[in-house]
Design an enzyme around this catalytic site. Sequence first.
Site, PDB file in Angstrom:
ATOM      1  N   ALA A 135      -0.689   4.649  -0.606  1.00 60.06           N
ATOM      2  CA  ALA A 135      -1.848   3.934  -0.071  1.00 60.06           C
ATOM      3  C   ALA A 135      -2.204   3.881   1.232  1.00 60.06           C
ATOM      4  CB  ALA A 135      -1.847   2.532  -0.750  1.00 60.06           C
ATOM      5  N   ASN A 211       9.398   5.472  -3.764  1.00 63.60           N
ATOM      6  CA  ASN A 211       7.786   5.455  -3.651  1.00 63.60           C
ATOM      7  C   ASN A 211       7.546   6.251  -2.357  1.00 63.60           C
ATOM      8  OD1 ASN A 211       8.472   2.258  -4.849  1.00 63.60           O
ATOM      9  ND2 ASN A 211       7.210   3.748  -5.779  1.00 63.60           N
ATOM     10  N   ASP A 239       9.593  -5.440  -7.244  1.00 66.55           N
ATOM     11  CA  ASP A 239       8.754  -6.395  -8.209  1.00 66.55           C
ATOM     12  C   ASP A 239       8.530  -5.775  -9.578  1.00 66.55           C
ATOM     13  OD1 ASP A 239       7.520  -3.805  -7.919  1.00 66.55           O
ATOM     14  OD2 ASP A 239       5.618  -4.495  -7.011  1.00 66.55           O
ATOM     15  N   ASP A 263       6.696  -5.458   0.646  1.00 69.00           N
ATOM     16  CA  ASP A 263       5.645  -4.936   0.962  1.00 69.00           C
ATOM     17  C   ASP A 263       4.419  -5.381   0.604  1.00 69.00           C
ATOM     18  OD1 ASP A 263       4.295  -2.446   1.638  1.00 69.00           O
ATOM     19  OD2 ASP A 263       4.702  -1.245  -0.078  1.00 69.00           O
ATOM     20  N   LEU A 296      -0.987   2.350  -7.121  1.00 66.00           N
ATOM     21  CA  LEU A 296      -0.202   0.989  -6.435  1.00 66.00           C
ATOM     22  C   LEU A 296      -0.383   0.990  -4.941  1.00 66.00           C
ATOM     23  CD1 LEU A 296       3.183   0.561  -8.355  1.00 66.00           C
ATOM     24  CD2 LEU A 296       1.265  -0.972  -8.590  1.00 66.00           C
ATOM     25  N   ALA A 297      -0.510  -0.042  -4.447  1.00 65.89           N
ATOM     26  CA  ALA A 297      -0.967  -0.182  -2.951  1.00 65.89           C
ATOM     27  C   ALA A 297      -0.446  -1.489  -2.360  1.00 65.89           C
ATOM     28  CB  ALA A 297      -2.390  -0.178  -2.745  1.00 65.89           C
TER      29      ALA A 297
END
Length: 377
Positions: A135, A211, A239, A263, A296-297
């Site tokens: 992202a 990631n 998460d 994050d 995802l960001a």
Amino acid sequence: MSNVFNSLSGRILTPSGWINGTIAFDQRIHTIGHDAAVAGNRALTILPGFIDLHVHGAAGTDIMEGGDAGAVVARTHARHGTTSLLGTTLTAREPAIRRALEGLAGVIAARPAGGARMLGVHLEGPFLNIHRLGAQPPDVMVASLAQVQALNAIAPIRVLTMAPEVPDHLELIPALRGMGIRVQIGHSAGTYDDGVAALNAGATGFTHLFNGMTGTDHHAPGMAAAALAHAEYAEIIPDLQHVQPGVIRAALRAIPRLYGVTDATSATGMPDGEYALGTQRVFKCQGCVRLATGSLAGSVLTMDQALRNFVGLGLDLADASNRLSRYPADYLDEMERGRLQPGAWADIVVLDEALHPVAVYVEGEAIPLNNAETQNP
């Protein structure tokens, strides 16, 4: 000096294990002692405050905005038990990075009332591989020592994420380590061998493991495989969306001091909707944050939820606590944080039976809690 101390009684996690007792403190911890009057099973749980080394935002505010954004972020995360953190940048053009660091400098120099201690900067961009941005915006640069020194003069860089396979980056790692900066491998298209070479050059960790990096293919292993095989420290986002629970368990077995980060983005603690992540527009929905493409960001994770997630994965509470407090403190060589012992800073989180914060202290200051937000980030 005053001899009047605050005190808390309950089940206390000390470096040598659990005790039922009382902790006395002002800005620092004075004593911790056994107390036979403290009930065991139903006592409040008293842990070291959480230390988050990867935080982009909260409460609709993004670190890249500069100004007082760091103070807003520090206050918001403190209500969830985070007692110290690193303000984390994104890839951007240098004027925008400078603006962010100028805003963070004041928060680092003077902790905002009601907020967590900002220990410094995690410079996550711009020294990344353009093919593994996730992202991050596309404004990548090749690092130079002079550039890092100039940024460090604005606000202290404690952690720097770098793609070591980018030309000139590997050779720069020893000089960065000499500045006291922890170099982490992240947003990298490098191979397993590139990862090993970076560790041998002085890199010390991995940014949001799995990631934004090459993976663990058994014929063509990448950065994640190098981490599993060789790392002492790595950060991971627990998460349960960035990394599948079974893979988190594998990393826990492989990396001795794997530690959790949030994050967290500006969408943390906010309703569903559109938010900023640097120059990117992101969307919060169903407990996660995504780009318009669906990628995802960052996250809306808070450290108290990270604790509950680790426990839900099967970690005992002491182990989960270490991975959110003691290990990140050790990683930064912050030996007066991340543990409850006499002489340490009074960074304390008190939890109920469901592991929700009922009290938080940052350097002895009681943090006002919004219980509804704390339990429903």
